[in-house]
Design a protein around this motif. Structure first.
Motif, PDB file in Angstrom:
ATOM      1  N   VAL A 167      27.897  56.623  40.378  1.00 33.73           N
ATOM      2  CA  VAL A 167      27.472  56.733  41.766  1.00 33.73           C
ATOM      3  C   VAL A 167      28.672  57.028  42.666  1.00 33.73           C
ATOM      4  CG1 VAL A 167      26.513  55.478  43.723  1.00 33.73           C
ATOM      5  CG2 VAL A 167      25.462  55.246  41.478  1.00 33.73           C
ATOM      6  N   GLN A 168      29.769  56.336  42.409  1.00 32.91           N
ATOM      7  CA  GLN A 168      30.950  56.527  43.242  1.00 32.91           C
ATOM      8  C   GLN A 168      31.474  57.955  43.163  1.00 32.91           C
ATOM      9  OE1 GLN A 168      32.660  54.330  45.388  1.00 32.91           O
ATOM     10  NE2 GLN A 168      30.762  53.171  45.221  1.00 32.91           N
TER      11      GLN A 168
ATOM     12  N   ALA B 215      26.498  51.177  46.718  1.00 26.10           N
ATOM     13  CA  ALA B 215      27.410  50.466  47.602  1.00 26.10           C
ATOM     14  C   ALA B 215      27.619  51.327  48.830  1.00 26.10           C
ATOM     15  CB  ALA B 215      28.740  50.210  46.909  1.00 26.10           C
TER      16      ALA B 215
ATOM     17  N   ASP C 126      36.069  48.874  50.945  1.00 25.01           N
ATOM     18  CA  ASP C 126      35.229  49.646  50.048  1.00 25.01           C
ATOM     19  C   ASP C 126      34.415  48.718  49.153  1.00 25.01           C
ATOM     20  OD1 ASP C 126      34.078  51.221  48.160  1.00 25.01           O
ATOM     21  OD2 ASP C 126      35.852  52.416  47.762  1.00 25.01           O
TER      22      ASP C 126
ATOM     23  N   ILE D  66      38.167  53.670  55.629  1.00 24.25           N
ATOM     24  CA  ILE D  66      39.607  53.429  55.724  1.00 24.25           C
ATOM     25  C   ILE D  66      39.889  52.910  57.123  1.00 24.25           C
ATOM     26  CG2 ILE D  66      41.874  54.420  55.370  1.00 24.25           C
ATOM     27  CD1 ILE D  66      40.581  56.852  54.242  1.00 24.25           C
TER      28      ILE D  66
ATOM     29  N   ALA E 232      24.199  49.459  41.424  1.00 22.20           N
ATOM     30  CA  ALA E 232      25.281  50.445  41.418  1.00 22.20           C
ATOM     31  C   ALA E 232      25.529  51.059  42.796  1.00 22.20           C
ATOM     32  CB  ALA E 232      24.982  51.546  40.415  1.00 22.20           C
TER      33      ALA E 232
ATOM     34  N   TRP F 188      40.523  43.693  51.537  1.00 18.95           N
ATOM     35  CA  TRP F 188      39.442  43.101  52.305  1.00 18.95           C
ATOM     36  C   TRP F 188      39.876  41.709  52.741  1.00 18.95           C
ATOM     37  CZ3 TRP F 188      34.588  45.908  51.799  1.00 18.95           C
ATOM     38  CH2 TRP F 188      33.663  45.527  52.779  1.00 18.95           C
TER      39      TRP F 188
ATOM     40  N   PHE G 267      40.126  58.631  40.689  1.00 19.89           N
ATOM     41  CA  PHE G 267      40.116  57.243  40.257  1.00 19.89           C
ATOM     42  C   PHE G 267      38.835  56.885  39.510  1.00 19.89           C
ATOM     43  CE2 PHE G 267      38.751  52.876  41.250  1.00 19.89           C
ATOM     44  CZ  PHE G 267      39.770  52.170  40.634  1.00 19.89           C
TER      45      PHE G 267
ATOM     46  N   LEU H  42      42.713  63.578  51.394  1.00 16.76           N
ATOM     47  CA  LEU H  42      43.590  63.014  50.362  1.00 16.76           C
ATOM     48  C   LEU H  42      42.951  61.777  49.742  1.00 16.76           C
ATOM     49  CD1 LEU H  42      47.109  63.337  52.041  1.00 16.76           C
ATOM     50  CD2 LEU H  42      46.134  64.747  50.208  1.00 16.76           C
ATOM     51  N   PHE H  43      42.383  60.953  50.597  1.00 16.22           N
ATOM     52  CA  PHE H  43      41.753  59.738  50.085  1.00 16.22           C
ATOM     53  C   PHE H  43      40.587  60.056  49.166  1.00 16.22           C
ATOM     54  CE2 PHE H  43      38.419  56.472  50.502  1.00 16.22           C
ATOM     55  CZ  PHE H  43      39.085  55.412  49.910  1.00 16.22           C
TER      56      PHE H  43
ATOM     57  N   GLY I  69      41.781  61.825  55.209  1.00 11.49           N
ATOM     58  CA  GLY I  69      40.483  61.612  54.587  1.00 11.49           C
ATOM     59  C   GLY I  69      40.321  62.435  53.321  1.00 11.49           C
TER      60      GLY I  69
ATOM     61  N   GLY J 220      32.394  49.351  46.922  1.00 11.05           N
ATOM     62  CA  GLY J 220      32.413  49.789  45.534  1.00 11.05           C
ATOM     63  C   GLY J 220      33.616  49.215  44.787  1.00 11.05           C
TER      64      GLY J 220
ATOM     65  N   LEU K  85      47.176  54.441  44.293  1.00  9.30           N
ATOM     66  CA  LEU K  85      46.881  55.838  44.612  1.00  9.30           C
ATOM     67  C   LEU K  85      46.810  56.043  46.118  1.00  9.30           C
ATOM     68  CD1 LEU K  85      44.160  56.669  41.930  1.00  9.30           C
ATOM     69  CD2 LEU K  85      46.556  57.385  41.953  1.00  9.30           C
TER      70      LEU K  85
ATOM     71  N   MET L  65      43.712  51.768  42.421  1.00 12.47           N
ATOM     72  CA  MET L  65      43.243  52.547  43.579  1.00 12.47           C
ATOM     73  C   MET L  65      44.147  52.294  44.773  1.00 12.47           C
ATOM     74  SD  MET L  65      40.993  54.798  44.703  1.00 12.47           S
ATOM     75  CE  MET L  65      41.710  55.515  46.183  1.00 12.47           C
TER      76      MET L  65
ATOM     77  N   ARG M 112      31.163  63.300  50.023  1.00 10.44           N
ATOM     78  CA  ARG M 112      31.988  63.059  51.188  1.00 10.44           C
ATOM     79  C   ARG M 112      33.122  64.094  51.292  1.00 10.44           C
ATOM     80  NH1 ARG M 112      33.332  58.638  54.726  1.00 10.44           N
ATOM     81  NH2 ARG M 112      31.151  58.070  54.477  1.00 10.44           N
TER      82      ARG M 112
ATOM     83  N   HIS N  74      31.646  60.201  46.471  1.00 12.79           N
ATOM     84  CA  HIS N  74      32.935  60.698  46.954  1.00 12.79           C
ATOM     85  C   HIS N  74      32.972  62.220  46.933  1.00 12.79           C
ATOM     86  CE1 HIS N  74      35.120  57.033  47.816  1.00 12.79           C
ATOM     87  NE2 HIS N  74      34.688  56.500  46.689  1.00 12.79           N
TER      88      HIS N  74
ATOM     89  N   ALA O 102      41.727  61.296  45.848  1.00 16.15           N
ATOM     90  CA  ALA O 102      42.264  60.203  45.040  1.00 16.15           C
ATOM     91  C   ALA O 102      41.121  59.347  44.493  1.00 16.15           C
ATOM     92  CB  ALA O 102      43.218  59.352  45.866  1.00 16.15           C
ATOM     93  N   ALA O 103      40.141  59.080  45.339  1.00 14.05           N
ATOM     94  CA  ALA O 103      39.028  58.226  44.924  1.00 14.05           C
ATOM     95  C   ALA O 103      38.227  58.883  43.804  1.00 14.05           C
ATOM     96  CB  ALA O 103      38.134  57.918  46.117  1.00 14.05           C
TER      97      ALA O 103
ATOM     98  N   LEU P  28      28.123  52.179  38.195  1.00 13.38           N
ATOM     99  CA  LEU P  28      28.846  52.111  39.461  1.00 13.38           C
ATOM    100  C   LEU P  28      29.748  53.319  39.645  1.00 13.38           C
ATOM    101  CD1 LEU P  28      29.754  50.443  41.971  1.00 13.38           C
ATOM    102  CD2 LEU P  28      31.488  49.384  40.506  1.00 13.38           C
TER     103      LEU P  28
ATOM    104  N   ALA Q 281      33.079  53.653  51.559  1.00  2.79           N
ATOM    105  CA  ALA Q 281      34.348  53.068  51.987  1.00  2.79           C
ATOM    106  C   ALA Q 281      34.672  53.492  53.404  1.00  2.79           C
ATOM    107  CB  ALA Q 281      35.457  53.525  51.049  1.00  2.79           C
TER     108      ALA Q 281
END
Lengths: 198, 198
Positions: free
Chosen positions: B133-134, A103, B110, A108, A101, A50, B178, B170-171, B168, B112, A170, A167, B141, B138, B174-175, B130, A106
């Motif tokens: 929720v993530q 947000a 992101d 990209i 919690a 960021w 994570f 792949l991301f 997307g 988060g 990854l 992250m 998504r 994810h 990974a997320a 947190l 994301a």
DNA sequence: GGGTACATGTAATCAGTTACATGATTTA
DNA sequence: TAAATCATGTAACTGATTACATGTACCC
């Protein structure tokens, strides 16, 4: 006779942006800092995820100080730099944010991916060139992260930073694999489109 | 008698932003479209990676039209909607951009992750919340992307879009991994910091 | 002691966001 | 025909970027 009512002298919180929290959070982590200190700190950590230009770091703390979340001091000596520190209200604001919690998702924001998305009409050689550069850049970034990770591993108390970096690792690994795949198995060019108008 | 010199009547190119290229590229892909068409197209594709509010889609095409990269027409009938199309110069600009293999690096913007980075001073339960929720977000998504991917697989000529979506996927995978890791193996809280000033 | 890189800031511009406002279409 | 939703746009604001400008320290 006029009775003065009790009111909060604090300016209305202008809803804070992510960059506000970066500033607030860094000052909390580091203690009193100059904008330049923040710039340095960002460049080697959260800035990978960021980023913003250094000029923001002279403006944003001013805003936060107006809102009562920071205080500004001046060095007495030659440089007379501005030094910012988090106030109690600043800590509150930061903790309120952390305590929520939720947000927004994301994004990209990757100009390279954007190009790929629109490369349907481009020549295959252009896609290849793009992928080449991307592989190189992501490899470089990955190496940076690995070096950083080693440094963080040594120090105690930086586990959250290090975890965030994970992250990043990854992501970079995924991105490298992705662009290598673009090279070995390129997307198929669609049939030619009708010409543009005018 | 005044001799009129040859000059280009086209306005100086105001260096184009990524959003400009999104508009330009989509119009190229889709042919003449209204801002609303673009909004729809973005919402189900590139908007996952690079989103902006619909108001931009009424302003940005105007800018591009001023620069001679688009032309605007009006519907004749009731709605009199604005319909934009790419001009030859627009195609040129787009292709120049695509032809340049360089691109500024990706930023995983992101919120988060930002919170995680600054959660060193937060309670473990907050980090857990947190991460919960993530993981949920994810996963959602990821499911969206998988559905989208299935749809794209059916249609010919969308290989570049589909490929972009692959990054997307792949991301998101990974997320998810994570944040699940954050749950099973939470980062360690650092020693308490000194209190903030003031 | 002159050059170079680091450091510090401001001002103007512009893009992006938020908020508002309303029109058109469908559906109950 | 009223309500709800889809569609279309503008205006004001403000955050972010670009460009500029200069100061300070160090190095050769």
């Amino acid at each position: 006779m006029v009775v003065s009512a009790t009111f909060t002298p604090v300016a209305r919180l202008p809803s804070l942006s992510p960059s506000s929290y970066v500033v607030l959070g860094l000052l909390r982590q580091r203690g009193p800092s100059t904008p330049y200190d923040l710039k340095q700190a960002i460049a080697s950590s959260i800035g990978y995820f960021w980023d913003f230009p250094h000029s923001q770091l002279y403006v944003e703390p001013g805003r936060l100080a107006d809102a009562g979340l920071l205080v500004e001091e001046r060095e007495a000596d030659g440089r007379r730099r501005r030094i910012f520190s988090v106030t109690d209200r600043g800590v509150e604001a930061l903790e309120a944010w952390l305590g929520d919690a939720n947000a927004s998702p994301a994004e990209i924001r990757d100009p390279g991916l954007l190009k790929l998305f629109f490369s349907g009409s481009a020549r295959p050689s252009e896609v290849k060139a793009l992928a080449d550069v991307q592989v190189r850049e992501h490899r470089k970034r990955l190496e940076d992260y690995e070096a950083l990770d080693t440094r963080l591993a040594d120090q105690a108390g930086l586990d959250h930073q290090r975890r965030t970096l994970r992250m990043g690792l990854l992501f970079e690994r995924a991105a490298m694999a992705f662009w290598e795949e673009v090279l070995t198995d390129p997307p198929e060019a669609p049939p030619r489109r009708r010409p543009a108008r005018r």
